[in-house]
Design an enzyme around this catalytic site. Structure first.
Site, mmCIF file in Angstrom:
data_model
loop_
_atom_site.group_PDB
_atom_site.id
_atom_site.type_symbol
_atom_site.label_atom_id
_atom_site.label_comp_id
_atom_site.label_asym_id
_atom_site.label_seq_id
_atom_site.Cartn_x
_atom_site.Cartn_y
_atom_site.Cartn_z
ATOM 1 N N PRO A 192 0.721 -1.385 0.052
ATOM 2 C CG PRO A 192 0.023 -0.874 2.284
ATOM 3 C CD PRO A 192 0.617 -1.897 1.406
ATOM 4 C CB SER A 219 4.892 1.540 4.722
ATOM 5 O OG SER A 219 5.528 0.437 4.470
ATOM 6 C CD1 TRP A 220 8.669 -0.663 2.955
ATOM 7 C CD2 TRP A 220 10.087 -1.397 1.528
ATOM 8 N NE1 TRP A 220 9.276 -1.710 3.514
ATOM 9 C CE2 TRP A 220 10.173 -2.481 2.252
ATOM 10 C CE3 TRP A 220 10.874 -1.454 0.356
ATOM 11 C CZ2 TRP A 220 10.990 -3.435 2.559
ATOM 12 C CZ3 TRP A 220 11.747 -2.722 0.346
ATOM 13 C CH2 TRP A 220 11.682 -3.498 1.482
ATOM 14 C CG ASP A 268 3.420 -8.182 -13.973
ATOM 15 O OD1 ASP A 268 4.611 -7.912 -13.410
ATOM 16 O OD2 ASP A 268 3.277 -9.184 -14.676
ATOM 17 C CG PHE A 269 8.961 -4.338 -11.841
ATOM 18 C CD1 PHE A 269 9.169 -2.984 -11.927
ATOM 19 C CD2 PHE A 269 10.052 -5.224 -11.763
ATOM 20 C CE1 PHE A 269 10.565 -2.489 -12.156
ATOM 21 C CE2 PHE A 269 11.347 -4.745 -12.031
ATOM 22 C CZ PHE A 269 11.656 -3.799 -12.349
ATOM 23 C CG ASP A 299 8.395 -5.445 0.837
ATOM 24 O OD1 ASP A 299 8.802 -6.466 1.114
ATOM 25 O OD2 ASP A 299 7.547 -4.811 1.550
ATOM 26 C CE LYS A 358 8.267 -9.495 0.326
ATOM 27 N NZ LYS A 358 7.559 -9.018 1.333
HETATM 28 N N1 SAM Z 1 6.654 -2.725 0.700
HETATM 29 C C1 SAM Z 1 5.202 -2.275 0.678
HETATM 30 C C2 SAM Z 1 4.830 -1.091 1.478
HETATM 31 O O1 SAM Z 1 5.739 -1.015 2.441
HETATM 32 O O2 SAM Z 1 3.848 -0.729 1.572
HETATM 33 C C3 SAM Z 1 4.320 -3.655 0.862
HETATM 34 C C4 SAM Z 1 4.661 -4.560 -0.580
HETATM 35 S S1 SAM Z 1 3.817 -6.048 -0.405
HETATM 36 C C5 SAM Z 1 4.708 -7.120 0.816
HETATM 37 C C6 SAM Z 1 4.177 -6.763 -1.853
HETATM 38 C C7 SAM Z 1 3.540 -6.270 -2.974
HETATM 39 O O3 SAM Z 1 4.071 -6.732 -4.454
HETATM 40 C C8 SAM Z 1 1.948 -6.463 -3.149
HETATM 41 O O4 SAM Z 1 1.385 -5.136 -3.251
HETATM 42 C C9 SAM Z 1 1.942 -7.163 -4.648
HETATM 43 O O5 SAM Z 1 0.866 -6.632 -5.252
HETATM 44 C C10 SAM Z 1 3.283 -6.556 -5.288
HETATM 45 N N2 SAM Z 1 3.701 -7.371 -6.169
HETATM 46 C C11 SAM Z 1 3.778 -8.849 -6.533
HETATM 47 N N3 SAM Z 1 4.136 -8.890 -7.909
HETATM 48 C C12 SAM Z 1 4.076 -7.735 -8.499
HETATM 49 C C13 SAM Z 1 4.390 -7.454 -10.054
HETATM 50 N N4 SAM Z 1 4.761 -8.431 -10.873
HETATM 51 N N5 SAM Z 1 4.534 -6.441 -10.334
HETATM 52 C C14 SAM Z 1 4.383 -5.334 -9.418
HETATM 53 N N6 SAM Z 1 3.759 -5.470 -8.246
HETATM 54 C C15 SAM Z 1 3.809 -6.749 -7.639
#
Ligand code: SAM
Length: 240
Positions: free
Chosen positions: A80, A82-83, A126-127, A151, A191
Site C-alpha cells: 500500500p 509505506s516504503w 506488472d513490474f 518488497d 525481498k
Molecule cells: N513495501 C510495501 C509497503 O511498504 O507498503 C508492501 C509490499 S507487499 C509486501 C508486496 C507487493 O508486491 C504487493 O502489493 C503485490 O501486489 C506486489 N507485487 C507482486 N508481484 C508484482 C509484480 N509482478 N509487479 C508489481 N507488483 C507486484
C-alpha cells in the site's frame, strides 16, 4: 483507509483477541489476532505509515544509509505504500530539507495504489512487463536509479516450490532492471524467501555490486522465510 479494521477486542491470557471473528476462516482469525498483538502494527498506525513493512526499510536504511537526499528511488511492489512514504522523506523528494537536493520516488504495483504526496505511484502495473520498464525509463529521462527497492511478493499458491520459483523470477526481473538503469555506486534491496536458489541469486548479484549482504530486520516475522538481500556499490559489469 489502508488498513483492515480490527474493531473490537478482549484480553485473554494477556493477549488481545478480536471479538469480530464469527464466520471468518481459521487463517483469517489467526491473521487478525496476530495483527492485534503486533507492536509494529500499532507503531505504524501512530506514525501514519500505511503498513508495518515500513519498519523493515527504516531499520535497514538507518543502519546502512541507502537512501540519501537527492536519491532517485524506485519501489517495486509498492502497495500500500509505506516504503515509498519512507523513500520520500529520506530522499527529500518532499523538499522539506531546505538546502539539500530533492529526490525522486517512483512506486509500482500490480494493485491500485492511493497517491502519496511527492511520489509518483503507478498502480495496476506488472513490474516484470517490458512496457512497465519502458514507462519507467521515459519517466526517468536521462536520470539513473540510485536505489532500487523491491518488497515484491507473489500471491502464495500454497505450493511451496512454485511460490519460491515465482519470487526468484521477480528478483531476477528486478536485478536485470537495476543493472540496466542504476547509477554508479547505487544500492539494491530486494525481498527473498529463503530457498536453495538464493545463494545462486546472491552470486549473480555479487558480479555487479561491491557488497552483498543478507538481512533479516526485526520487523520481519521470525516464523517467515522472508529475508532481504542488500547490495551496495553498483559497479556495473566491470571485471572484479
Ligand atoms: N513495501 C510495501 C509497503 O511498504 O507498503 C508492501 C509490499 S507487499 C509486501 C508486496 C507487493 O508486491 C504487493 O502489493 C503485490 O501486489 C506486489 N507485487 C507482486 N508481484 C508484482 C509484480 N509482478 N509487479 C508489481 N507488483 C507486484
Amino acid at each position: 483507509m489502508y488498513r483492515r479494521c480490527l474493531h473490537t477486542s478482549i484480553r485473554s491470557l494477556g493477549k488481545l483477541v478480536p471479538t469480530n471473528l464469527k464466520g471468518k476462516k481459521k487463517s483469517s482469525q489467526e491473521w487478525l489476532t496476530r495483527q492485534l498483538n503486533d507492536p509494529f502494527v500499532e507503531r505504524a498506525k501512530m506514525m501514519n505509515y500505511r503498513c508495518r513493512s515500513a519498519f523493515k526499510l527504516l531499520e535497514i536504511d538507518q543502519k546502512y544509509g541507502i537512501i540519501k537526499p537527492g536519491s532517485v528511488v524506485i519501489d517495486c511492489g509498492a502497495a500500500p505504500g509505506s516504503w515509498s512514504q519512507i523513500a520520500v522523506k529520506q530522499s527529500n523528494a518532499d523538499g522539506l530539507n531546505n538546502g539539500k537536493p530533492k529526490g525522486l520516488v517512483i512506486g509500482i504495483d500490480l494493485l491500485q495504489i492511493y497517491p502519496i504526496e511527492h511520489a509518483t505511484m503507478m498502480g495496476n502495473m506488472d513490474f516484470t512487463r517490458p512496457e512497465t520498464h519502458d514507462k519507467i525509463r521515459s519517466m526517468l529521462g536521462n536520470r539513473r536509479l540510485d536505489v532500487v527497492l523491491s518488497d515484491m511478493a507473489p500471491n502464495a499458491t500454497g505450493v511451496r516450490s512454485l511460490d519460491q520459483e515465482n519470487i526468484i523470477t521477480l528478483c531476477y526481473s528486478v536485478l536485470r532492471f537495476a543493472i540496466l538503469m542504476s547509477s554508479p555506486d547505487a544500492s539494491l534491496l530486494m525481498k527473498i524467501w529463503d530457498n536453495a536458489e538464493v545463494p545462486i541469486l546472491e552470486k549473480n548479484i555479487q558480479q555487479y555490486y561491491r557488497m552483498v549482504k543478507r538481512i533479516k530486520p526485526r520487523a520481519s516475522r521470525s516464523d517467515s522465510a522472508e529475508n532481504f538481500i542488500l547490495a551496495r556499490g553498483f559497479v556495473g559489469a566491470e571485471q572484479r
